[in-house]
Each structure stands twice: as C-alpha cells, then as structure tokens.
Design a protein around this motif. Structure first.
Motif, PDB file in Angstrom:
ATOM      1  N   THR A   1       0.832  -1.202   0.000  1.00 53.56           N
ATOM      2  CA  THR A   1       0.000   0.000   0.000  1.00 53.56           C
ATOM      3  C   THR A   1       0.868   1.252   0.000  1.00 53.56           C
ATOM      4  OG1 THR A   1      -1.784  -1.148   1.154  1.00 53.56           O
ATOM      5  CG2 THR A   1      -1.779   1.263   1.284  1.00 53.56           C
ATOM      6  N   MET A   2       1.927   1.236   0.798  1.00 52.56           N
ATOM      7  CA  MET A   2       2.853   2.359   0.844  1.00 52.56           C
ATOM      8  C   MET A   2       3.552   2.540  -0.501  1.00 52.56           C
ATOM      9  SD  MET A   2       4.742   1.549   4.456  1.00 52.56           S
ATOM     10  CE  MET A   2       3.991   1.875   6.048  1.00 52.56           C
ATOM     11  N   GLU A   3       4.049   1.448  -1.042  1.00 53.09           N
ATOM     12  CA  GLU A   3       4.836   1.526  -2.269  1.00 53.09           C
ATOM     13  C   GLU A   3       3.982   1.937  -3.462  1.00 53.09           C
ATOM     14  OE1 GLU A   3       6.645  -2.329  -2.373  1.00 53.09           O
ATOM     15  OE2 GLU A   3       8.375  -1.674  -1.170  1.00 53.09           O
TER      16      GLU A   3
ATOM     17  N   LYS B   1      -9.546  16.866  -4.544  1.00 46.60           N
ATOM     18  CA  LYS B   1      -9.304  16.985  -5.977  1.00 46.60           C
ATOM     19  C   LYS B   1      -8.263  15.941  -6.367  1.00 46.60           C
ATOM     20  CE  LYS B   1      -9.791  22.055  -6.142  1.00 46.60           C
ATOM     21  NZ  LYS B   1      -9.096  23.307  -6.540  1.00 46.60           N
ATOM     22  N   PHE B   2      -8.508  15.257  -7.474  1.00 44.48           N
ATOM     23  CA  PHE B   2      -7.543  14.268  -7.926  1.00 44.48           C
ATOM     24  C   PHE B   2      -7.235  14.482  -9.404  1.00 44.48           C
ATOM     25  CE2 PHE B   2      -9.550  12.082  -4.303  1.00 44.48           C
ATOM     26  CZ  PHE B   2      -8.412  11.792  -3.565  1.00 44.48           C
ATOM     27  N   PRO B   3      -6.000  14.263  -9.797  1.00 39.80           N
ATOM     28  CA  PRO B   3      -5.649  14.407 -11.217  1.00 39.80           C
ATOM     29  C   PRO B   3      -6.239  13.265 -12.042  1.00 39.80           C
ATOM     30  CG  PRO B   3      -3.803  13.479  -9.998  1.00 39.80           C
ATOM     31  CD  PRO B   3      -4.847  13.841  -8.972  1.00 39.80           C
ATOM     32  N   ASP B   4      -6.303  13.481 -13.319  1.00 35.51           N
ATOM     33  CA  ASP B   4      -6.761  12.452 -14.247  1.00 35.51           C
ATOM     34  C   ASP B   4      -5.607  11.505 -14.527  1.00 35.51           C
ATOM     35  OD1 ASP B   4      -8.199  10.959 -16.014  1.00 35.51           O
ATOM     36  OD2 ASP B   4      -8.095  12.407 -17.673  1.00 35.51           O
ATOM     37  N   LEU B   5      -5.280  10.719 -13.521  1.00 38.26           N
ATOM     38  CA  LEU B   5      -4.133   9.818 -13.580  1.00 38.26           C
ATOM     39  C   LEU B   5      -4.614   8.449 -13.117  1.00 38.26           C
ATOM     40  CD1 LEU B   5      -1.029   9.981 -14.124  1.00 38.26           C
ATOM     41  CD2 LEU B   5      -0.738  10.306 -11.657  1.00 38.26           C
ATOM     42  N   PRO B   6      -4.637   7.466 -13.981  1.00 41.66           N
ATOM     43  CA  PRO B   6      -5.209   6.160 -13.629  1.00 41.66           C
ATOM     44  C   PRO B   6      -4.590   5.583 -12.347  1.00 41.66           C
ATOM     45  CG  PRO B   6      -4.776   6.249 -15.976  1.00 41.66           C
ATOM     46  CD  PRO B   6      -4.172   7.502 -15.380  1.00 41.66           C
ATOM     47  N   GLY B   7      -5.441   5.186 -11.414  1.00 41.45           N
ATOM     48  CA  GLY B   7      -4.996   4.542 -10.187  1.00 41.45           C
ATOM     49  C   GLY B   7      -4.563   5.476  -9.087  1.00 41.45           C
ATOM     50  N   PHE B   8      -4.438   6.773  -9.389  1.00 44.15           N
ATOM     51  CA  PHE B   8      -3.920   7.714  -8.395  1.00 44.15           C
ATOM     52  C   PHE B   8      -4.861   7.822  -7.198  1.00 44.15           C
ATOM     53  CE2 PHE B   8      -3.397  11.897  -6.504  1.00 44.15           C
ATOM     54  CZ  PHE B   8      -2.020  12.056  -6.429  1.00 44.15           C
ATOM     55  N   GLU B   9      -6.131   8.079  -7.454  1.00 45.29           N
ATOM     56  CA  GLU B   9      -7.080   8.275  -6.357  1.00 45.29           C
ATOM     57  C   GLU B   9      -7.172   7.034  -5.476  1.00 45.29           C
ATOM     58  OE1 GLU B   9     -11.833   9.317  -5.613  1.00 45.29           O
ATOM     59  OE2 GLU B   9     -10.940   9.569  -7.606  1.00 45.29           O
ATOM     60  N   ASP B  10      -7.305   5.870  -6.081  1.00 44.95           N
ATOM     61  CA  ASP B  10      -7.425   4.646  -5.290  1.00 44.95           C
ATOM     62  C   ASP B  10      -6.183   4.401  -4.449  1.00 44.95           C
ATOM     63  OD1 ASP B  10      -9.928   4.198  -6.340  1.00 44.95           O
ATOM     64  OD2 ASP B  10      -9.275   2.697  -7.801  1.00 44.95           O
ATOM     65  N   ALA B  11      -5.015   4.599  -5.045  1.00 45.47           N
ATOM     66  CA  ALA B  11      -3.764   4.342  -4.319  1.00 45.47           C
ATOM     67  C   ALA B  11      -3.585   5.301  -3.162  1.00 45.47           C
ATOM     68  CB  ALA B  11      -2.574   4.442  -5.277  1.00 45.47           C
ATOM     69  N   LEU B  12      -3.886   6.575  -3.390  1.00 45.68           N
ATOM     70  CA  LEU B  12      -3.664   7.565  -2.339  1.00 45.68           C
ATOM     71  C   LEU B  12      -4.696   7.438  -1.225  1.00 45.68           C
ATOM     72  CD1 LEU B  12      -1.377   9.642  -2.088  1.00 45.68           C
ATOM     73  CD2 LEU B  12      -1.596   8.629  -4.369  1.00 45.68           C
ATOM     74  N   LEU B  13      -5.942   7.115  -1.568  1.00 46.54           N
ATOM     75  CA  LEU B  13      -6.944   6.945  -0.517  1.00 46.54           C
ATOM     76  C   LEU B  13      -6.665   5.693   0.316  1.00 46.54           C
ATOM     77  CD1 LEU B  13     -10.277   8.050  -2.214  1.00 46.54           C
ATOM     78  CD2 LEU B  13      -9.001   9.230  -0.410  1.00 46.54           C
ATOM     79  N   ALA B  14      -6.191   4.618  -0.314  1.00 46.53           N
ATOM     80  CA  ALA B  14      -5.827   3.424   0.455  1.00 46.53           C
ATOM     81  C   ALA B  14      -4.697   3.748   1.430  1.00 46.53           C
ATOM     82  CB  ALA B  14      -5.417   2.290  -0.486  1.00 46.53           C
ATOM     83  N   TYR B  15      -3.721   4.503   0.946  1.00 48.29           N
ATOM     84  CA  TYR B  15      -2.624   4.905   1.823  1.00 48.29           C
ATOM     85  C   TYR B  15      -3.114   5.837   2.922  1.00 48.29           C
ATOM     86  CZ  TYR B  15       1.605   7.194   3.428  1.00 48.29           C
ATOM     87  OH  TYR B  15       2.586   7.719   4.227  1.00 48.29           O
ATOM     88  N   TYR B  16      -3.986   6.782   2.556  1.00 46.53           N
ATOM     89  CA  TYR B  16      -4.544   7.720   3.541  1.00 46.53           C
ATOM     90  C   TYR B  16      -5.219   6.967   4.679  1.00 46.53           C
ATOM     91  CZ  TYR B  16      -7.454  11.460   5.499  1.00 46.53           C
ATOM     92  OH  TYR B  16      -8.059  12.358   6.351  1.00 46.53           O
ATOM     93  N   TRP B  17      -6.108   6.034   4.334  1.00 51.52           N
ATOM     94  CA  TRP B  17      -6.846   5.334   5.390  1.00 51.52           C
ATOM     95  C   TRP B  17      -5.931   4.443   6.217  1.00 51.52           C
ATOM     96  CZ3 TRP B  17     -10.842   7.534   6.929  1.00 51.52           C
ATOM     97  CH2 TRP B  17     -11.764   8.130   6.062  1.00 51.52           C
ATOM     98  N   GLY B  18      -4.895   3.885   5.601  1.00 54.05           N
ATOM     99  CA  GLY B  18      -3.927   3.123   6.371  1.00 54.05           C
ATOM    100  C   GLY B  18      -3.215   3.991   7.400  1.00 54.05           C
TER     101      GLY B  18
END
Length: 330
Positions: free
Chosen positions: A48-50, A122-139
């Motif tokens: 998740t971090m990586e 706000k999230f950029p139009d970058l595939p996977g960015f939002e999911d990855a950062l929110l998973a890290y955020y909640w962790g």
C-alpha cells in the motif's frame, strides 16, 4: 541518544492490557523525551505504501501544466507550487506539494457552511492515483488512531480520550516533492530542503522514501539523522498536542537536508481532530494554576498557522518576520 526510538506498536491492535500498556509506555517515553519515534508492527501493508509512492512520483513527473489542473485552494486540496510556503529565514525551498484530506462530499454541512479546511478532494486524471492515495490515507489514519490510543493510555485516560474527537477530522495529507539538488541550486535554494520547524497539530504519521535527509533536533541542539526504515512510519508530536499535554509532550524542531541529485518524496498525514475540538490541558487534570496554555479550538489554531505559513492563506515572505514562518515553533 543517536537516533529516535523504534516502537513496535503491534500490541495496540490486540486486547491484552499488559501488551497495550507496554506499548503505551514506550510511546509516552519517546514523546516525553524527544517527541519522535519510528512505528513498526502496524497493519498497513508495504504494498500500500509503495503503490502510493509510485503514484505520487508519477504525478510529480507530469508537466507543470498538468499538475496545475488540480491547483489547490485555501482548503488544502490539490496541487501547490514551490512558491506557496514561506519561512522567517527568507530561504527559498525547492519542493512542491499535493494535498488531500478527510473525504467529504460537496453537500456536506461543513462544506455548505464554509467551515475552513473542509472540502471535497481533488484528484488528477491519472489512472490509479485516487485509489492508491486513498488506500494509503486510510492506512495512515488507522495508525494515527492507534497511536492516539497509546497516548491516552500513557496519560491515564480512557483509550478514546483523543480519538473520540475524530468524527470528521481535519486530517490532511501532504505529498512533499523535493527537487534534485542541482535543480534546487538553479532557483537559489540550498541543501536545506525544508527549514527548521515544528508541526502545527496533534500527531504526524510520516512515510519517507529511501533518500534520507530527515533530521531531528535533540535536547542539546544537535541534529539527529532519522534514516528510512522500510515499512516504518516516523511519528511526531505537533504544537496542538504540546498544548493539550501542557508542554509535557515535545513538539520537536526538525528539518530536511537533501543533497542528492534526484527527487525525494515524503507522505505525511497530519492527524488533527474535528474543527471545533477544544484543546485544553485542564481536560487532562492540569489545574488552572499550572496550566501553561489557554483553551483553543483546534481549527482556529490550525487556520492561524496556515495564515502565517502559506501564501494561499495570505502569508508573506518577510525575512525576520515572526509571522513569516514555515511551521516554526511558537
């Protein structure tokens, strides 16, 4: 002490009161003595971090025009440029930022009321960015809540003494992108990539990449290196927690020295409670006579700091001006 303590916090995830008390004692000792410690034994997968780091690196590799499509506003959501942060030293710092916060919808009552620091992400139009950062955020957020339990137990309080104030918290994450050293020199910056400062709030949960460079000031005024430990977080106390504990927990000065000619990324979560949380040492049993700090609303305190440190909040870069600081101690 040659470096900060390392604490295995796994005992906080179980029901064994003795194990929880042992972890709380180690955390409390670190906060009393230096205000920093490594946290290992948490439940956030390394993957998740990586993944979050990889997406952060991908974002900061975009052309500046693409990053600016999600430009931040005063609620700390989106991209902030290198020029935003000011410091009383007047130094230039070669880094830019991406901010996200506790997720709220556009029709959330706090958003509709215009309460500062509440806004949709706000999230950029970058595939996977939002999911990855929110998973890290909640962790990170989960680690923060466990650490707060440890604080409460150490201070002789119910485990939720602090965490019960986190129903809709001002818990903001910053992706810090430090520029290569040669790039820094080209804009008049130095190897001091983040000036000496303390953090604003309650507790910071930090992941740093393999670059190194984080340094913490000890009681003698000397800087200790805080090298990365893979899979760990670096935890530190902010000014609000110092106030809440009447100065018992240390909000310690730290900085970043970046001499490598490569990007450096760190991803801290600043865990702060609901905007209207009253931070008062008397709640921890401190008498009126012994209280060093007046009660303050958490949100008001944070806003006052942003107004002194970020141009988006109206700060001005005036060398020597105590109000032109980068998260500096009171």
């Amino acid at each position: 002490m040659k470096t900060i303590p390392k604490v295995d916090i796994s005992g906080l995830y179980g029901d064994d009161p003795d194990a929880r008390a042992r972890v709380a004692a180690e955390i409390g000792k670190a906060c009393d003595e230096i205000g920093f410690f490594y946290a290992v034994g948490h439940d956030v997968p390394l993957a998740t971090m990586e993944r979050a780091y990889a997406k952060a690196h991908e974002f900061f590799s975009l052309p500046i025009e693409e990053r600016r499509k999600v430009a931040s506003d005063r609620n700390n959501r989106g991209y902030r440029g290198q020029e935003d942060v000011v410091h009383r030293s007047g130094l230039t710092f070669a880094r830019d930022f991406f901010d996200l916060g506790f997720p709220v919808a556009a029709d959330d009552p706090e958003v509709l009321a215009g309460t500062p620091l509440y806004a949709p992400n706000k999230f950029p139009d970058l595939p996977g960015f939002e999911d990855a950062l929110l998973a890290y955020y909640w962790g990170c957020y989960g680690v923060g809540m466990k650490v707060l339990e440890g604080f409460a137990l150490y201070l002789g309080q119910a485990p939720d003494f602090f965490s019960r104030h986190f129903t809709k918290p001002v818990a903001d994450m910053v992706l810090n992108h430090y520029w290569p050293h040669e790039t820094a020199l080209s804009i008049g910056a130095t190897e001091v990539a983040s000036g000496a400062h303390t953090d604003h709030g309650i507790v910071t949960i930090l992941w740093q990449d393999s670059s190194g460079g984080l340094q913490v000031m000890d009681r003698n005024g000397d800087y200790l290196d805080v090298p990365p430990i893979p899979g760990s977080y670096v935890i530190n106390i902010g000014e609000l927690m110092k106030r809440w504990t009447n100065g018992r927990f240390q909000a310690t000065i730290h900085r970043v020295i970046h001499k490598k000619n490569a990007d450096r990324i760190s991803m801290p979560l600043f865990c702060n409670p609901d905007f209207r949380t009253l931070v008062d040492p008397r709640a921890l049993g401190v008498s009126d006579a012994d209280a060093k700090y007046e009660p303050v609303l958490s949100g008001d305190f944070l806003v006052s700091r942003f107004m002194s440190t970020r141009k988006l909040w109206g700060a001005e870069n005036k060398p020597g001006d105590a109000k032109a600081i980068e998260m500096a101690a009171e």
